[in-house]
Design an enzyme around this catalytic site. Structure first.
Site, PDB file in Angstrom:
ATOM      1  CB  THR A  49      -0.789   0.070   1.297  1.00  0.00           C
ATOM      2  OG1 THR A  49      -0.200   0.378   2.513  1.00  0.00           O
ATOM      3  CG2 THR A  49      -1.577  -1.116   1.459  1.00  0.00           C
ATOM      4  CB  CYS A  50       0.043   4.937   0.139  1.00  0.00           C
ATOM      5  SG  CYS A  50      -1.012   4.994   1.404  1.00  0.00           S
ATOM      6  CG  HIS A  99       1.535  -7.449  11.454  1.00  0.00           C
ATOM      7  ND1 HIS A  99       1.943  -6.247  11.805  1.00  0.00           N
ATOM      8  CD2 HIS A  99       1.573  -7.379  10.108  1.00  0.00           C
ATOM      9  CE1 HIS A  99       2.056  -5.343  10.819  1.00  0.00           C
ATOM     10  NE2 HIS A  99       1.971  -5.982   9.754  1.00  0.00           N
ATOM     11  CD  GLN A 116      -8.391   3.315  -0.149  1.00  0.00           C
ATOM     12  OE1 GLN A 116      -9.434   4.362  -0.092  1.00  0.00           O
ATOM     13  NE2 GLN A 116      -8.034   3.027  -1.337  1.00  0.00           N
ATOM     14  CD  GLN A 120      -4.791  -0.239   0.436  1.00  0.00           C
ATOM     15  OE1 GLN A 120      -4.765  -0.197   1.591  1.00  0.00           O
ATOM     16  NE2 GLN A 120      -4.503   1.035  -0.287  1.00  0.00           N
ATOM     17  N   GLY A 192      -4.755  10.762 -11.470  1.00  0.00           N
ATOM     18  CA  GLY A 192      -4.932   9.488 -11.332  1.00  0.00           C
ATOM     19  C   GLY A 192      -6.313   8.662 -11.327  1.00  0.00           C
ATOM     20  CB  ALA A 193      -8.371   6.754 -12.965  1.00  0.00           C
ATOM     21  N   GLY A 194      -7.092   5.564  -9.969  1.00  0.00           N
ATOM     22  CA  GLY A 194      -6.925   4.070  -9.165  1.00  0.00           C
ATOM     23  C   GLY A 194      -7.905   4.188  -7.829  1.00  0.00           C
TER      24      GLY A 194
END
Length: 574
Positions: A49-50, A99, A116, A120, A192-194
């Site tokens: 992820t980010c 975790h 979110q 993911q 962006g379009a994700g």
């Protein structure tokens, strides 16, 4: 085999390292494939992820697994192993399960409670299933993590403990104002379009912006997102799509821009943002007064304090103190001012008062504090005798602080690595919120009581998952035992038919059913009890005991396990 996770996140590594270690989609696929090709691992999945990169694997050796997974992460991220190692964390068996369940509930997110991450995790499982790298363990683990995350959000108020990263970022842009009030009527540019960009666009639409422009390298995806926004029932926002090369022009029209792409380089440079501000206002966007790039400016554009030499004044311009004539009398303020003065300045004044000359001595050659204080007291006494007061230190003229102008362009950078040049922080007229500043802002976020409830849910689910896995571990042995018993029954019935060839079908069926019932009753209690015992901590040895007591063929047990794993690899995500 045992569960192992090796990874790094915003909690273990600085943003700069996370940026460099980020993996694009192709790199993630290659990492998973190389992991299952390595000797210690039989299954693998990557959660990227980010603000986190985690590699999950089912390994047969702990130390070899840690070494192999760490090496693979370094190779595919492009960050050297020696540099990456200090930021890696390792979880094994129950701790690894705990975790992932915590991650799924949003407890390990930059903004606690954001939902979110569930999408993911679902994507990570889907990728592993497409590559056939998720067997029974990882299928069970990730699908259970999804259920635990959904349970946390439905049974507790974890959503109130924090917001999504997008919402939190918009709140930071609004600087304490109500987001809807701040956003009302603004024009927004979404780059962006994700999934994250789509979430940002939807959030902006619900917040009341007047227009949303979507830019993406694949124009069709931008068009699709713009169409979804335009046709939404809960908003009346105007939305349109533009190609990526239209971003500079659109940036001059936008009030707020959100960027979250998978680009490896900068999407918006400081020069491009400055040009957009100038194009919007007709006035260049300079850096704040007194700040130049690389000269005393921190990330937020605030000048660092500089040491200003004391200016002399009075009858002699070399004197570091103010000796201008004042009405005679004792000055309490002057005494206080002198008391707070540094020793070097006072020593200079003492030498000046005695000889009329300025002494410029390096600080490192000054006398010890006690000796210096005695000399300074003597000098001050001499000065007080001459001028009738303890001289005051001249106060520096206040420096007028030039305030930053109100922002005309708001930028939210949710990408990792970053899309927007960090130097934009120094531009006047621009407010930039990025992953690093979001981490700073959320570091002291209060933990609600709901978080404690989620932690209890996670603890219960980890215990239940462990028990289920231990019970499942013995299932192939139980299946092999029952298969062996069925073979014994079939063999005995065949032998009986050889001895009693005239046995009719009715009697043969009755005898066969009776023998089967006897075998089932004999095996029922032991197999049920052994599953219960195997589910308890330390119960893994019961499978070995069964194999030994009944002399079961290890290959038969292994074949049952392989068949189960083959079925599990193709199971869809929950």
């Amino acid at each position: 085999m045992s569960l192992l996770v090796v990874g790094l996140s915003h909690r273990s590594a600085p943003v700069s390292v996370l940026e460099r270690a980020s993996l694009n989609a192709d790199a993630q696929l290659k990492l998973v494939q190389d992991t299952v090709a390595a000797e210690p691992a039989a299954e693998a999945a990557v959660l990227a992820t980010c603000n986190r990169i985690e590699l999950y694997a089912d390994v047969d050796k702990f130390h070899a697994g840690v070494a192999e997974l760490s090496t693979l992460l370094a190779q595919h991220s492009g960050v050297g192993l020696e540099e990456l190692t200090p930021y890696l964390y390792v979880h094994y068996e129950d701790r690894a399960v705990h975790h992932l369940f915590s991650v799924a509930c949003g407890l390990d997110s930059m903004v606690v409670g954001e939902g979110q991450i569930l999408g993911q995790i679902k994507d990570a499982l889907a990728r592993a299933q497409d590559l056939h790298t998720a067997g029974r363990l990882l299928n069970d683990l990730f699908q259970q993590a999804l259920r635990v995350g959904k349970r946390a959000h439905s049974e507790t108020g974890i959503d109130r403990a924090g917001q999504s990263l997008v919402t939190f970022g918009l709140e930071q842009l609004a600087a304490g104002a109500d987001v809807r009030t701040w956003a009302e009527g603004k024009k927004a540019l979404v780059i962006g379009a994700g999934s994250m960009s789509s979430l940002a666009a939807a959030t902006l639409a619900r917040s009341g912006v007047a227009e949303i422009v979507v830019a993406n390298r694949t124009f069709e995806r931008a068009e699709r997102l713009a169409q979804i926004l335009s046709e939404g029932d809960d908003t009346d926002v105007l939305a349109r799509a533009v190609p990526m090369d239209a971003v500079p022009v659109e940036l001059t029209r936008a009030d707020v821009a959100v960027s979250c792409t998978g680009a490896t380089g900068l999407v918006l440079t400081a020069d491009a943002v400055a040009a957009a501000v100038e194009g919007r206002t007709g006035v260049p966007a300079p850096e704040p007064a007194g700040v130049r790039a690389g000269e005393g400016a921190g990330r937020t554009g605030v000048p660092e304090a500089a040491e200003t030499p004391l200016q002399g004044a009075g009858a002699d311009e070399n004197c570091p103190l103010d000796l201008s004539s004042v009405p005679s009398g004792f000055s309490v303020m002057g005494e206080a001012a002198v008391a707070g003065m540094d020793a070097a300045t006072l020593e200079q004044h003492g030498a000046w008062a005695a000889s009329g000359t300025t002494v410029d001595r390096p600080r490192e050659t000054l006398r010890p504090a006690a000796e210096a204080d005695a000399a300074l007291i003597t000098a001050l006494a001499a000065t007080a005798t001459r001028v009738g007061r303890i001289p005051e230190r001249r106060r520096p003229e206040p420096v007028a602080e030039v305030p930053r102008p109100q922002p005309v362009l708001f930028l939210l950078d949710l990408a990792m690595p970053r899309d927007v040049d960090a130097a934009v922080h120094r531009l006047a007229g621009v407010r930039l919120v990025d992953i690093e500043s979001l981490a700073d802002a959320s570091a002291d976020a209060p933990m609600a009581a709901d978080v404690d409830m989620v932690r209890r849910i996670v603890a219960d689910e980890v215990a239940a998952f462990g028990a289920a896995q231990r019970a499942a571990h013995i299932t192939p042995t139980v299946v092999a035992l029952r298969s062996m018993a069925a073979d014994v029954v079939a063999g005995e019935i065949a032998r009986l038919e050889g001895r009693l060839p005239g046995l009719d079908d009715k009697h043969r069926a009755e005898i066969t059913q009776t023998v089967k019932r006897v075998v089932d009753k004999l095996l029922h209690a032991p197999t049920v009890r052994v599953k219960q015992l195997a589910a308890e901590p330390g119960g893994a040895g019961y499978a070995d005991a069964l194999r030994t007591l009944f002399d079961l063929d290890p290959e038969t047990v292994a074949s049952v396990s392989r068949a189960e794993n083959s079925t599990e690899k193709n199971r869809g995500p929950a």
